[in-house]
Design a protein around this motif. Structure first.
Motif, short mmCIF file in Angstrom:
data_model
loop_
_atom_site.label_atom_id
_atom_site.label_comp_id
_atom_site.label_asym_id
_atom_site.label_seq_id
_atom_site.Cartn_x
_atom_site.Cartn_y
_atom_site.Cartn_z
N GLY A 1 0.82 -1.20 0.00
CA GLY A 1 0.00 0.00 0.00
C GLY A 1 0.85 1.25 0.00
O GLY A 1 1.88 1.32 -0.66
N LEU A 2 0.45 2.26 0.75
CA LEU A 2 1.17 3.53 0.81
C LEU A 2 2.05 3.58 2.05
O LEU A 2 1.60 3.32 3.16
CB LEU A 2 0.18 4.69 0.83
CG LEU A 2 -0.62 4.93 -0.45
CD1 LEU A 2 -1.66 6.01 -0.22
CD2 LEU A 2 0.30 5.33 -1.59
N THR A 3 3.31 3.94 1.84
CA THR A 3 4.27 4.07 2.94
C THR A 3 4.77 5.50 2.99
O THR A 3 5.15 6.06 1.95
CB THR A 3 5.46 3.12 2.74
OG1 THR A 3 4.98 1.77 2.69
CG2 THR A 3 6.46 3.25 3.89
N PRO A 4 4.76 6.15 4.17
CA PRO A 4 5.26 7.53 4.25
C PRO A 4 6.73 7.61 3.87
O PRO A 4 7.53 6.73 4.20
CB PRO A 4 5.05 7.89 5.73
CG PRO A 4 4.03 6.93 6.24
CD PRO A 4 4.23 5.67 5.46
N THR A 5 7.07 8.65 3.16
CA THR A 5 8.47 8.94 2.89
C THR A 5 9.13 9.45 4.17
O THR A 5 8.46 9.63 5.21
CB THR A 5 8.59 10.02 1.81
OG1 THR A 5 7.97 11.23 2.30
CG2 THR A 5 7.90 9.59 0.52
N LEU A 6 10.43 9.70 4.14
CA LEU A 6 11.11 10.25 5.31
C LEU A 6 10.48 11.58 5.71
O LEU A 6 10.21 11.82 6.90
CB LEU A 6 12.60 10.44 5.01
CG LEU A 6 13.44 11.06 6.15
CD1 LEU A 6 13.38 10.18 7.40
CD2 LEU A 6 14.90 11.24 5.68
#
Length: 310
Positions: free
Chosen positions: A59-64
């Protein structure tokens, strides 16, 4: 040049960050998926950073940058909610969102009517609800995902407040043709030889089984279920008796078969139904109004709705 983003866009961002997908975030905030996608795209454009990376399997993973901004966005939303609550207190009005959790065993019986009666008096309040077991309610309160929870005084941790409303003694749920069905009350000694349908929820199951342990007995568990409606149908169809603290409005299982509810003797500890909230949670005017209303409404309905009177 000042940044131009909305609290709504931050809400969408936080929802996706917490759930990991736009579809799940859509359900959480009750907004369409395209609206959430558009809101996040606008927020990324305004902030000038990419907030999420899409992986097909994950799915969607937050960037740094997204991870760093997520904590700040959550803080901004909490502060905005506190500002709204303070404005309501200062103006003397009762309004705003209220997230209520409820123990799943009695949510269908208590919560809808309680919600309806409250919003009829306070039309500017928007209530959302979630049903969960006791351990899950503790977690939701600690994470501030709900404001209050309707539950029992069962293994309450020290970091939560509990406002008692009504004590509910245990009842034996039994089919009409069970050998013990004609008794006016029944003991664990009489129940022990017969099959039991255990309502197998965290903490609740230990409470039910403690009645037998204190008498030096062991329950004859034949069936287990986490669903109150399934339990009632199993009982009504003769798979065993069960023990509950909340009596349905009608002595009929979901499949239409009749059943009975008999008091359990031996002075077993009742469950006390009440409202929980975090100790560190500020009690706003809205919270206080709901607690007061819930007490009055449940007490008024207890005889008919909860079966507390003979």
């Amino acid at each position: 040049m000042p940044l131009r983003y909305t609290l709504r866009q931050l809400e969408y961002f936080v929802a996706v960050g917490e759930t990991g997908s736009i579809a799940a975030a859509s359900q959480q905030v009750n907004v369409s998926s395209p609206s959430i996608s558009a809101g996040i795209s606008q927020l990324e454009e305004e902030l000038g950073v990419k907030l999420f990376v899409r992986y097909h399997a994950q799915g969607l993973t937050p960037t740094l940058a997204g991870r760093k901004l997520l904590d700040h966005a959550q803080t901004v939303l909490r502060q905005a909610a506190a500002l709204r609550d303070l404005a309501g207190d200062l103006s003397g009005s009762i309004r705003g969102p209220l997230a209520i959790g409820c123990l799943s065993t009695f949510a269908q019986i208590v919560l809808p009517g309680l919600r309806r009666s409250f919003v009829e008096q306070h039309g500017e309040v928007r209530i959302s609800q979630v049903e969960a077991d006791q351990a899950e309610l503790f977690s939701l309160l600690r994470q501030a995902k709900i404001d209050l929870a309707l539950s029992y005084d069962l293994d309450l941790p020290a970091d939560l407040l509990f406002f008692p409303i009504v004590a509910l003694p245990p009842l034996v749920a039994i089919s009409e043709d069970h050998p013990l069905a004609e008794l006016s009350e029944v003991s664990v000694q009489q129940l022990a030889p017969y099959p039991m349908v255990l309502l197998d929820l965290p903490l609740s199951s230990d409470y039910f089984l403690s009645f037998f342990a204190k008498a030096g007995l062991r329950a004859n568990i034949a069936e287990r279920t986490r669903d109150m409606a399934v339990m009632r149908s199993l009982v009504a169809n003769g798979f065993g008796y069960s023990i509950v603290n909340v009596r349905p409005l009608h002595d009929v299982a979901p499949d239409g078969k009749p059943m009975r509810f008999i008091p359990l003797t031996g002075r077993p500890r009742p469950m006390t139904l009440g409202l929980m909230m975090g100790k560190g949670t500020e009690r706003t005017r809205l919270h206080r109004a709901f607690i007061s209303h819930a007490r009055d409404w449940i007490e008024a309905q207890s005889s008919q709705l909860l079966g507390t009177d003979p």
